[in-house]
Design a protein around this motif. Structure first.
Motif, PDB file in Angstrom:
ATOM      1  N   TYR A 352       0.866  -1.190   0.000  1.00  0.00           N
ATOM      2  CA  TYR A 352       0.000   0.000   0.000  1.00  0.00           C
ATOM      3  C   TYR A 352       0.896   1.232   0.000  1.00  0.00           C
ATOM      4  CZ  TYR A 352      -4.001  -3.006   0.735  1.00  0.00           C
ATOM      5  OH  TYR A 352      -4.973  -3.950   0.551  1.00  0.00           O
ATOM      6  N   LEU A 353       0.794   2.010  -1.077  1.00  0.00           N
ATOM      7  CA  LEU A 353       1.625   3.212  -1.229  1.00  0.00           C
ATOM      8  C   LEU A 353       0.722   4.430  -1.108  1.00  0.00           C
ATOM      9  CD1 LEU A 353       3.652   1.875  -4.271  1.00  0.00           C
ATOM     10  CD2 LEU A 353       4.552   2.235  -1.967  1.00  0.00           C
ATOM     11  N   TRP A 354       1.110   5.371  -0.279  1.00  0.00           N
ATOM     12  CA  TRP A 354       0.210   6.464   0.044  1.00  0.00           C
ATOM     13  C   TRP A 354       0.406   7.675  -0.862  1.00  0.00           C
ATOM     14  CZ3 TRP A 354       3.618   3.950   3.128  1.00  0.00           C
ATOM     15  CH2 TRP A 354       4.722   4.633   3.627  1.00  0.00           C
ATOM     16  N   GLY A 355      -0.683   8.390  -1.055  1.00  0.00           N
ATOM     17  CA  GLY A 355      -0.623   9.564  -1.924  1.00  0.00           C
ATOM     18  C   GLY A 355      -1.985  10.210  -2.038  1.00  0.00           C
ATOM     19  N   LYS A 356      -2.164  10.915  -3.164  1.00  0.00           N
ATOM     20  CA  LYS A 356      -3.416  11.667  -3.350  1.00  0.00           C
ATOM     21  C   LYS A 356      -4.229  11.058  -4.476  1.00  0.00           C
ATOM     22  CE  LYS A 356      -2.998  16.277  -1.589  1.00  0.00           C
ATOM     23  NZ  LYS A 356      -1.869  17.169  -1.706  1.00  0.00           N
ATOM     24  N   LEU A 357      -5.505  10.800  -4.148  1.00  0.00           N
ATOM     25  CA  LEU A 357      -6.468  10.348  -5.145  1.00  0.00           C
ATOM     26  C   LEU A 357      -7.277  11.585  -5.528  1.00  0.00           C
ATOM     27  CD1 LEU A 357      -7.820   7.868  -6.536  1.00  0.00           C
ATOM     28  CD2 LEU A 357      -9.349   7.771  -4.558  1.00  0.00           C
ATOM     29  N   SER A 358      -7.313  11.903  -6.818  1.00  0.00           N
ATOM     30  CA  SER A 358      -8.097  13.079  -7.202  1.00  0.00           C
ATOM     31  C   SER A 358      -8.765  12.818  -8.550  1.00  0.00           C
ATOM     32  CB  SER A 358      -7.197  14.320  -7.278  1.00  0.00           C
ATOM     33  OG  SER A 358      -6.104  14.046  -8.106  1.00  0.00           O
ATOM     34  N   VAL A 359      -9.610  13.748  -8.943  1.00  0.00           N
ATOM     35  CA  VAL A 359     -10.319  13.600 -10.213  1.00  0.00           C
ATOM     36  C   VAL A 359      -9.852  14.708 -11.144  1.00  0.00           C
ATOM     37  CG1 VAL A 359     -12.584  13.550 -11.339  1.00  0.00           C
ATOM     38  CG2 VAL A 359     -12.342  12.643  -9.029  1.00  0.00           C
ATOM     39  N   PHE A 366      -4.004   9.021  -9.391  1.00  0.00           N
ATOM     40  CA  PHE A 366      -3.290   8.804  -8.128  1.00  0.00           C
ATOM     41  C   PHE A 366      -1.890   9.375  -8.258  1.00  0.00           C
ATOM     42  CE2 PHE A 366      -0.283   6.429  -5.526  1.00  0.00           C
ATOM     43  CZ  PHE A 366      -0.846   6.629  -4.276  1.00  0.00           C
ATOM     44  N   LYS A 367      -1.518  10.200  -7.253  1.00  0.00           N
ATOM     45  CA  LYS A 367      -0.165  10.774  -7.244  1.00  0.00           C
ATOM     46  C   LYS A 367       0.529  10.314  -5.981  1.00  0.00           C
ATOM     47  CE  LYS A 367       2.132  15.159  -8.225  1.00  0.00           C
ATOM     48  NZ  LYS A 367       3.183  15.211  -7.228  1.00  0.00           N
ATOM     49  N   LEU A 368       1.599   9.596  -6.131  1.00  0.00           N
ATOM     50  CA  LEU A 368       2.359   9.079  -4.987  1.00  0.00           C
ATOM     51  C   LEU A 368       2.890  10.246  -4.153  1.00  0.00           C
ATOM     52  CD1 LEU A 368       3.595   6.316  -3.949  1.00  0.00           C
ATOM     53  CD2 LEU A 368       5.660   6.969  -5.210  1.00  0.00           C
ATOM     54  N   ALA A 369       2.823  10.117  -2.818  1.00  0.00           N
ATOM     55  CA  ALA A 369       3.394  11.168  -1.959  1.00  0.00           C
ATOM     56  C   ALA A 369       4.899  11.232  -2.206  1.00  0.00           C
ATOM     57  CB  ALA A 369       3.108  10.838  -0.503  1.00  0.00           C
ATOM     58  N   GLY A 370       5.429  12.456  -2.239  1.00  0.00           N
ATOM     59  CA  GLY A 370       6.878  12.618  -2.404  1.00  0.00           C
ATOM     60  C   GLY A 370       7.589  12.193  -1.124  1.00  0.00           C
ATOM     61  N   GLN A 383      -2.041  14.506   4.357  1.00  0.00           N
ATOM     62  CA  GLN A 383      -2.792  14.805   3.126  1.00  0.00           C
ATOM     63  C   GLN A 383      -3.058  13.581   2.263  1.00  0.00           C
ATOM     64  OE1 GLN A 383      -3.813  18.399   2.150  1.00  0.00           O
ATOM     65  NE2 GLN A 383      -3.804  17.872   4.317  1.00  0.00           N
ATOM     66  N   THR A 384      -2.860  12.390   2.841  1.00  0.00           N
ATOM     67  CA  THR A 384      -3.163  11.171   2.078  1.00  0.00           C
ATOM     68  C   THR A 384      -4.666  11.049   1.871  1.00  0.00           C
ATOM     69  OG1 THR A 384      -1.222   9.989   2.881  1.00  0.00           O
ATOM     70  CG2 THR A 384      -3.089   8.635   2.193  1.00  0.00           C
ATOM     71  N   THR A 385      -5.061  10.781   0.626  1.00  0.00           N
ATOM     72  CA  THR A 385      -6.478  10.504   0.361  1.00  0.00           C
ATOM     73  C   THR A 385      -6.673   9.152  -0.307  1.00  0.00           C
ATOM     74  OG1 THR A 385      -6.290  11.789  -1.664  1.00  0.00           O
ATOM     75  CG2 THR A 385      -7.255  12.910   0.233  1.00  0.00           C
ATOM     76  N   GLY A 386      -5.549   8.502  -0.657  1.00  0.00           N
ATOM     77  CA  GLY A 386      -5.669   7.184  -1.279  1.00  0.00           C
ATOM     78  C   GLY A 386      -4.411   6.368  -1.075  1.00  0.00           C
TER      79      GLY A 386
END
Ligand SMILES: Nc1nc2c(c(=O)[nH]1)N[C@H]1C(S)=C(S)[C@@H](COP(=O)(O)OP(=O)(O)OC[C@H]3O[C@@H](n4cnc5c(N)ncnc54)[C@H](O)[C@@H]3O)O[C@H]1N2
Ligand code: MOO
Ligand SMILES: [Mg+2]
Length: 408
Positions: A352-359, A366-370, A383-386
């Protein structure tokens, strides 16, 4: 190590939802938001309560205006004005109309509303310039809901729309399930509270804040059991108090294989039955799940990311089920999203890799957290959403490919 889906079904089967009469309480309507409805709601009111107008205009008898147009208009006598909240006094006779407004009761004899844009008014007379379809703009009594039918089913979360339905049906005392009690404590000799000075080798107990916040968001009742030292006697004392007071215990730390990892040993000493000792998930491998007669124990790993990821993946769905929600509302939500980043895993555990889920333009991304992806790094978890899910044996997802993402 259990595969993630097996761990998920073991946990789901262990959880028995609240359902006994002692688990039901009655709350005042304003306090019902965010609670789970416990029994069916049936209203003795029809919706709409009366035949009423959906528009501002004139209530008419359709037979009087059939076929009329601007070239062949029909003029009617206005016998009454009916604002909302007023009981009509007249029954429309041939050639008569009533001035009416949105939400106002239909007078006896009327069956159709003509919107005022299609009319011309001259004193107590109105000329109809356009004939609407028969029964136009009439909201019939009971056409939305008939008194005595099921209005709201148990096992639903009461949010804005449900609150409106309860209020409209004058359900001022609402039967809801009691809040699930979740005891939370952190284990570790190195832990201090955020207000304490940090000595050498010490670390702030951030897990307490993460878990408490998640429990508050879920509407369960968190019970704070604080920080417990890595001392078997102290742990035993806290665990036995926690299992006697709570429906669920969440502890963090002490579930791996180190010399100071005592949780499993103490669960066993207290006659808890261990169902899960480790799961093929990264992060979160040493997740420990045990059952006591009246309580489920989740020993979460101490690493801050592992603790929160296992909560998102396993504990949240379990708590929803326990809270009495219908199973269709308990499942974790996975979304197929296009990855904007290269995603990598060792492939040994479901990762499970954390980051941002957006539309973006109607498409999930999905953008992986830096920064560093390490189960001890809570900084880039903010700020993780996905959480992008890489199955076992999948070592790479290229940027641009579609990946399954757990929405959190
Ligand atoms: N030889 C092995 N060592 C470890 C293994 C293994 O398989 N073999 N598994 C690793 C994995 S994976 C994890 S995850 C951790 C889990 O460890 P524990 O659950 O026993 O947790 P602790 O050892 O108590 O702490 C781990 C880590 O997390 C920090 N921590 C603990 N509590 C908190 C808290 N409340 N707030 C913030 N941070 C906390 C703690 O200081 C440690 O750094 O085990 C690996 N080891
Ligand atoms: O499972 Mo641990 O959480 O890999 O660090
Ligand atoms: Mg440990």
């Amino acid at each position: 190590m259990l595969p993630v889906d097996q761990a998920e079904s073991i946990i789901f089967d262990l959880v028995k939802p609240l359902e006994s009469p002692q688990d039901i309480q009655t709350v005042d309507l304003p306090d019902a938001r965010g609670r789970v409805l416990a029994t069916p709601v049936i209203s003795n009111l029809d919706f709409p309560h009366w035949d009423n107008s959906a528009m501002d205009g004139y209530a008419v008898r359709y037979v009087d205006i059939t076929g009329c147009t601007a070239d062949h208009p029909k003029t009617l006598e206005i016998v009454e004005e009916i604002p909302a909240g007023y009981q009509p006094q007249q029954t429309l006779q041939p050639g008569q109309a009533a001035r009416i407004f949105t939400g106002a009761c239909l007078p006896m004899g009327a069956d159709t509303i003509v919107i005022q844009e299609d009319t011309q008014r001259q004193g107590d007379r109105v000329t109809i310039l356009n004939c609407p379809p028969s029964t136009a703009y009439v909201r019939r009594q009971g056409s939305f809901y008939k008194a005595g039918e099921l209005l709201l089913t148990p096992g639903i979360l009461l949010e804005a729309a449900e609150m409106a339905v309860l209020a409209a049906s004058q359900c001022v005392q609402v039967p809801v399930f009691r809040r699930v009690k979740v005891a939370i404590f952190s284990t570790g000799d190195e832990l201090v509270t955020p207000d304490q000075p940090l000595g050498p080798g010490q670390l702030v107990d951030s897990n307490h804040y993460a878990l408490t916040a998640l429990m508050q968001k879920m509407g369960v009742e968190p019970l704070n059991f604080g920080i417990v030292r890595d001392v078997p006697q102290a742990l035993k004392q806290t665990i036995s108090e926690a299992i006697s007071q709570a429906d669920v215990v969440l502890s963090t730390g002490g579930v791996s294989v180190g010399d100071y990892d005592y949780i499993e040993q103490i669960i066993t000493e207290l006659d808890g039955k261990i169902h899960i000792q480790s799961v093929a998930i990264q992060p979160g491998k040493p997740l420990t799940v045990a059952k006591f007669p009246h309580c489920i124990y989740f020993g979460l790993p101490g690493n801050p990311v592992s603790a929160l990821v296992t909560c998102w993946r396993f504990i949240q769905p379990a708590l929803r089920k326990l809270s009495g929600l219908k199973s269709e509302y308990c499942q974790p939500v996975f979304i197929n999203a296009r990855s904007l980043s290269l995603l990598q895993s060792k492939g040994k555990r479901e990762t499970y890799l954390w980051g941002k889920l957006s539309v973006n333009n109607g498409e999930y991304e999905f953008k992986l957290a830096g920064g560093t992806h390490n189960s001890a790094n809570l900084v880039n978890l903010a700020q993780t959403t996905g959480l992008a899910v890489l199955p076992v044996n999948c070592t790479q997802v290229e940027a641009g490919e579609v990946v399954k993402v757990l929405q959190v």
